[in-house]
Design an enzyme around this catalytic site. Structure first.
Site, mmCIF file in Angstrom:
data_model
loop_
_atom_site.group_PDB
_atom_site.id
_atom_site.type_symbol
_atom_site.label_atom_id
_atom_site.label_comp_id
_atom_site.label_asym_id
_atom_site.label_seq_id
_atom_site.Cartn_x
_atom_site.Cartn_y
_atom_site.Cartn_z
ATOM 1 N N ILE A 47 0.877 -1.166 0.000
ATOM 2 C CA ILE A 47 0.000 0.000 0.000
ATOM 3 C C ILE A 47 0.913 1.214 0.000
ATOM 4 O O ILE A 47 1.858 1.294 0.790
ATOM 5 C CB ILE A 47 -0.949 -0.002 1.219
ATOM 6 N N SER A 48 0.700 2.142 -0.915
ATOM 7 C CA SER A 48 1.591 3.299 -1.060
ATOM 8 C C SER A 48 1.593 4.157 0.196
ATOM 9 O O SER A 48 0.621 4.195 0.953
ATOM 10 C CB SER A 48 1.166 4.156 -2.252
ATOM 11 N N ALA A 49 2.699 4.865 0.401
ATOM 12 C CA ALA A 49 2.788 5.817 1.507
ATOM 13 C C ALA A 49 1.720 6.894 1.335
ATOM 14 O O ALA A 49 1.418 7.310 0.209
ATOM 15 C CB ALA A 49 4.171 6.448 1.546
#
Length: 241
Positions: free
Chosen positions: A68-70
């Protein structure tokens, strides 16, 4: 406090602090992106054992070699996409469903009448992750604003094309032709381009007369876009981390 004892109020406060930080640092520039990120509970989109890290500004593993992207990257990509209520959006790479939920809060805000809602279509090549995203979106209240599809994201989703916006959350060697074809004239695409060692986030615009203009906006690091118009599996293993 142990991670498993943290309650809804704790997460709400952690979310507020993170969003305020992203505003101060310039990643969030608009009120609608700020509102969306305040509304979407990221803790519902990460594995249970990582919920206590949901509001750290860092990518988190979600299984199958994906992340999951930052939050700062989600905010940045959403700002560059310049979303508006009522828009139809294609996301390539559903992951856990979090970014799709944030975009849904912009194009189909919770406090707007349904007739003004847009919709997000998000495509995921890994069936288990697609199901993970679908469950997360349902329990967070976005199942009626986001549709999850299993398939090769590099080919887009022509069944619902054309799209006002296309957001790609995995790095491609070049802009996939089908995604350009499925973008509306006047539409925008946000996509990371590059190899294992050098990637840049690009904003791509299809002009009203169909011309393609693109510009790099920031260095980045994403997992590979695997598919017919992306990397092959064996290339991804050796080209991108």
């Amino acid at each position: 406090m142990a991670p498993w004892t943290r309650d809804e109020e704790w997460f709400r406060e952690a979310r507020r602090r993170l969003v305020e930080r992203l505003v101060r640092e310039g990643y969030i520039r608009s009120e609608h992106v700020k509102r969306a990120m305040l509304r979407v509970p990221r803790e519902l989109f990460v594995p249970d054992e990582l919920r206590h890290l949901a509001y750290e500004d860092t990518p988190l593993p979600i299984g199958h070699g994906q992340t999951i992207s930052a939050p700062h990257m989600v905010a940045m990509m959403t700002e560059y996409a310049d979303l508006k209520p009522g828009m139809k959006v294609l996301e390539v790479g559903a992951g856990s469903g979090y970014h799709a939920a944030v975009m849904a809060e912009v194009v189909a805000p919770s406090d707007e009448p349904r007739e003004h809602w847009g919709h997000v279509y998000t495509i995921e090549r890994i069936p288990e992750l697609a199901e993970f995203a679908r469950r997360n979106l349902e329990r967070a209240g976005y199942a009626d604003r986001v549709t999850v599809i299993v398939g090769d994201g590099s080919r887009g989703y022509p069944e619902k094309a054309p799209y006002d916006r296309i957001i790609v959350t995995a790095a491609a060697p070049d802009i996939p032709g089908p995604l350009i074809d499925q973008l509306k004239p006047g539409g925008k695409m946000v996509i990371p381009i590059g190899d294992r060692y050098l990637q840049h986030l690009y904003v791509v615009v299809k002009t009203r007369d169909g011309k393609i203009e693109s510009r790099p906006v920031t260095p980045c690091l994403f997992v590979p876009l695997v598919g017919e118009y992306g990397w092959r599996e064996y290339e991804a293993d050796t080209t991108l981390a």
